[in-house]
Design a protein around this motif. Structure first.
Motif, PDB file in Angstrom:
ATOM      1  N   GLY A 244       0.547  -1.328   0.229  1.00 30.94           N
ATOM      2  CA  GLY A 244      -0.016   0.026  -0.025  1.00 30.94           C
ATOM      3  C   GLY A 244       0.647   1.104  -0.180  1.00 30.94           C
ATOM      4  N   ILE A 245       2.117   1.180  -0.224  1.00 32.23           N
ATOM      5  CA  ILE A 245       2.823   2.281  -0.163  1.00 32.23           C
ATOM      6  C   ILE A 245       3.512   2.454  -1.499  1.00 32.23           C
ATOM      7  N   LEU A 246       3.483   3.564  -1.870  1.00 31.67           N
ATOM      8  CA  LEU A 246       3.893   4.066  -3.297  1.00 31.67           C
ATOM      9  C   LEU A 246       5.391   4.712  -3.433  1.00 31.67           C
ATOM     10  N   THR A 247       6.014   4.189  -4.207  1.00 27.86           N
ATOM     11  CA  THR A 247       7.482   4.756  -4.048  1.00 27.86           C
ATOM     12  C   THR A 247       7.881   4.887  -5.699  1.00 27.86           C
ATOM     13  N   GLU A 248       8.563   6.057  -5.931  1.00 25.34           N
ATOM     14  CA  GLU A 248       9.134   6.495  -6.956  1.00 25.34           C
ATOM     15  C   GLU A 248      10.052   5.554  -7.636  1.00 25.34           C
ATOM     16  N   GLY A 249      10.106   4.805  -8.636  1.00 20.49           N
ATOM     17  CA  GLY A 249      11.063   4.010  -9.201  1.00 20.49           C
ATOM     18  C   GLY A 249      11.962   4.635 -10.066  1.00 20.49           C
ATOM     19  N   GLY A 250      12.004   5.928 -10.276  1.00 21.38           N
ATOM     20  CA  GLY A 250      12.723   6.663 -11.370  1.00 21.38           C
ATOM     21  C   GLY A 250      12.350   6.138 -12.485  1.00 21.38           C
ATOM     22  N   GLY A 251      12.988   6.731 -13.519  1.00 24.74           N
ATOM     23  CA  GLY A 251      12.830   6.726 -15.001  1.00 24.74           C
ATOM     24  C   GLY A 251      13.005   5.119 -15.585  1.00 24.74           C
ATOM     25  N   THR A 252      13.141   4.736 -16.634  1.00 30.03           N
ATOM     26  CA  THR A 252      13.309   3.450 -17.230  1.00 30.03           C
ATOM     27  C   THR A 252      14.970   3.442 -17.734  1.00 30.03           C
TER      28      THR A 252
END
Lengths: 255, 403
Positions: A244-252
């Motif tokens: 339930g916690i959203l984290t930014e995974g950066g670009g591709t």
């Protein structure tokens, strides 16, 4: 309506488009702030989404990557206006979703969102063209225009020779392309795909991903929900969701 | 406003198409579902149409038996046991009366040559009777006023009598013995015989003779049964009243000396009874409609469960709850109306066959058809409501997940 369609196709809106809204906090194209969602499970309350923040610009291609049970389906339902958060604020194309009733949510789904499901979800009794027309029926589009737009979209996904075929006469990849045409036909502001390659073999999965990339290049905003890293990396931006916690995974970068 | 109306119609049109394709896509199941409605409507239609045909035949045979006539049976008082010829003439002279025909009935032993038969019904009539019942004769001549005045010994016989006594012989001009008195046959009755109500009540007579002759045979001098033919345009109710007053005077106002039968009031009573019976039967048959409605409801609930995914998908694609509800309501409505239409056809076929078997007239009743169609439409909407509502309330997430 048709004018708008041609205009959109002719000159896809981009973040640089001067007519697009300024990406500030109030009027972002897509913005989620502190979204929380609970489910009552008997005595216990399950906290599915925890303070989720997410913002998107027009023309972005995002994938939400997470294992099963991470809350990604719940997130998809809220993004797709099938469900409403318990707390937080979600604005889509200038509309605050929390404030809307059931009928207005349906209207948002009809105008703003194009759904693509894992199992294409075509109605078996309708042929490809009729399946694509379905969202337009509920939007009250007259039959002639409906047919024209459905044919146009089927041509767009490369199925101009399969319009009269029924779902059981189409391969899995073709079915999914019909589903994509159906998602596109209402000219939505956001394409929302839930495991779009989940039911496909690798080769057809790659073809579908290629089509997504093309659509994004045309200016379509896409959010794709998946548990598969290899699929997720097709997007230009990846976010992770775990418990339930959203984290930014950066670009591709890793693509 | 006009635009949204237009798109609503477009949507409803699509609902009809989708419903039809669902109904036709599951032909066997749809047929079994509508079977209840079909049988219910067919039963209601067949009952109403048959009863209508029957009551049509009834009223036409009633009018043949005597619309515009009053039949009087005299029991008489101690002083006056019946009406004399003069009394009958007095009645015949009344403004409301066109003519009077007495019936003097008796049972007699009839013989000719070596053969005889007992218990033959003989009735005395006057000349006027034949002016009103000219179609009674198939051949020969009627009994006329001269026969009446002169008490001639002539008779008119039924086809039964012809077969009994005149095998291979032309009866006209031959003699037939009633008791020991010879009567010359002057005319033959048609196959149907007399349809006069007083004759029917005493058994259709086989032999008609002048009533004056019959009185003499009976050793009587009064008439105790007669039919009054009303003048054209006279209402039978008022005629009954006037006739009653006249007869009261003849019997010196003694009680219970006579009884007047008004055919049209008897017919009204019978029609009312028939209508009540048909309403009762139609009520029983409409139970089948309710059972049929429950069948449709059951089928629609199953359909909603089966098509949960479809409903969820349509909702995800922007279908409004009322649009989902409309689609299922239209489907149950169409199912029920198709069942009703088939039921109307079956019901009419059944009643056509029944009318042929029973020999009654076949009249298509608009009322019955409207009733059947209206009933089945109402059943479709009433019993389709709950399943359609259930479909419209489905949560699209749950609906899609169940796939």
């Amino acid at each position: 309506m048709s004018m708008k369609l041609f205009k959109r196709r002719g000159s896809p809106p981009s973040p640089a488009d001067p007519t697009a809204q300024a990406p500030d906090a109030q009027s972002a194209f897509f913005r989620m702030e502190k979204i929380n969602k609970f489910y009552q499970m008997g005595e216990e309350q399950a906290h599915i989404l925890k303070d989720v923040d997410l913002a998107l610009e027009r023309g972005e291609y995002l994938s939400v990557l997470g294992p099963s049970g991470s809350g990604k389906s719940t997130l998809m339902n809220i993004i797709g206006c099938l469900d409403v958060a318990n707390s937080g604020r979600y604005t889509l194309d200038g509309q605050v979703i929390e404030d809307l009733g059931e009928g207005e949510l349906a209207r948002i789904r009809s105008r703003e969102i194009g759904f693509i499901f894992q199992n294409s979800q075509l109605l078996p009794r309708l042929n490809a063209q009729k399946n694509v027309e379905l969202p337009l029926i509920y939007a009250g589009v007259p039959p002639k225009e409906r047919r024209r737009r459905a044919r146009e979209m089927l041509e767009r996904v490369g199925l101009s020779d399969r319009m009269g075929h029924y779902p059981n006469q189409l391969s899995g990849g073709q079915q999914q392309r019909v589903a994509i045409a159906r998602a596109l036909v209402g000219n939505p502001t956001l394409l929302l795909a839930d495991e779009p390659t989940g039911a496909l073999d690798q080769k057809t999965g790659r073809q579908v991903m290629g089509l997504f990339r093309e659509l994004n290049d045309e200016g379509r905003t896409i959010i794709m929900i998946t548990h598969d890293m290899n699929i997720a990396k097709n997007a230009r931006r990846v976010v992770h969701i775990i418990d339930g916690i959203l984290t930014e995974g950066g670009g591709t970068a890793d693509a | 406003m006009l635009d949204s109306l237009r798109s609503t119609f477009i949507m409803l049109g699509e609902c009809v198409k989708m419903s039809l394709s669902n109904i036709l896509g599951n032909r066997v199941r749809s047929f079994l579902t509508v079977l209840g409605i079909l049988i219910g409507v067919a039963a209601v239609i067949a009952l109403i149409t048959t009863v209508n045909g029957f009551s049509g035949s009834l009223s036409s045979s009633f009018s043949a038996m005597g619309a515009g006539t009053l039949t009087v049976t005299v029991t008489g008082s101690d002083l006056k046991s019946g009406l004399s010829t003069d009394d009958l003439a007095t009645l015949a002279a009344m403004d409301i009366v066109d003519g009077v025909t007495p019936s003097v009935a008796m049972n007699a032993r009839v013989s000719r040559g070596g053969s005889y038969k007992t218990g033959i019904s003989v009735s005395g009539k006057n000349g006027y009777y034949f002016t009103r019942n000219a179609d009674l004769l198939s051949r020969g001549r009627a009994i006329n006023f001269t026969d009446e005045d002169n008490m001639t010994q002539v008779c008119i016989i039924s086809t039964d009598m012809v077969e009994e006594f005149f095998y291979g012989v032309d009866p006209i001009g031959e003699n037939l013995y009633i008791g020991s008195i010879p009567f010359m046959v002057v005319g033959l009755m048609t196959e149907e015989g007399s349809s006069n109500i007083s004759d029917l009540m005493s058994g259709s007579p086989d032999i008609l003779i002048p009533y004056t002759t019959a009185l003499k045979l009976n050793s009587a001098n009064v008439v105790t049964s007669f039919t009054v033919y009303l003048a054209p345009g006279i209402d039978s109710e008022t005629a009954t009243d006037q006739l009653e007053a006249e007869l009261d005077a003849m019997f010196s106002y003694e009680e219970d000396c006579f009884e007047i039968m008004n055919m049209s009031s008897i017919e009204d009573t019978m029609q009312n009874m028939l209508n009540m019976v048909s309403a009762l039967l139609a009520g029983i048959a409409s139970i089948a409609l309710i059972v049929g409605g429950i069948g449709i409801m059951n089928m629609m609930l199953t359909t909603v469960t089966e098509r949960t995914t479809e409903i969820g998908l349509k909702k995800a694609l922007g279908a409004l709850p009322w649009q989902i509800q409309a689609q299922f309501l239209i489907e149950s409505f169409l199912l029920s109306v198709i069942g009703g239409a088939l039921g109307i056809l079956l019901g009419l076929t059944l009643s056509l066959i029944l009318s042929r078997v029973m020999g009654t007239s076949f009249v298509i009743s608009t009322f019955a058809i409207v009733l059947g169609a209206g009933f089945s439409a109402a059943v479709g909407i009433i019993f389709g409501w709950a399943p359609a509502r259930k479909a419209s309330k489905l949560n699209p997430i749950d609906a899609l997940r169940s796939a």
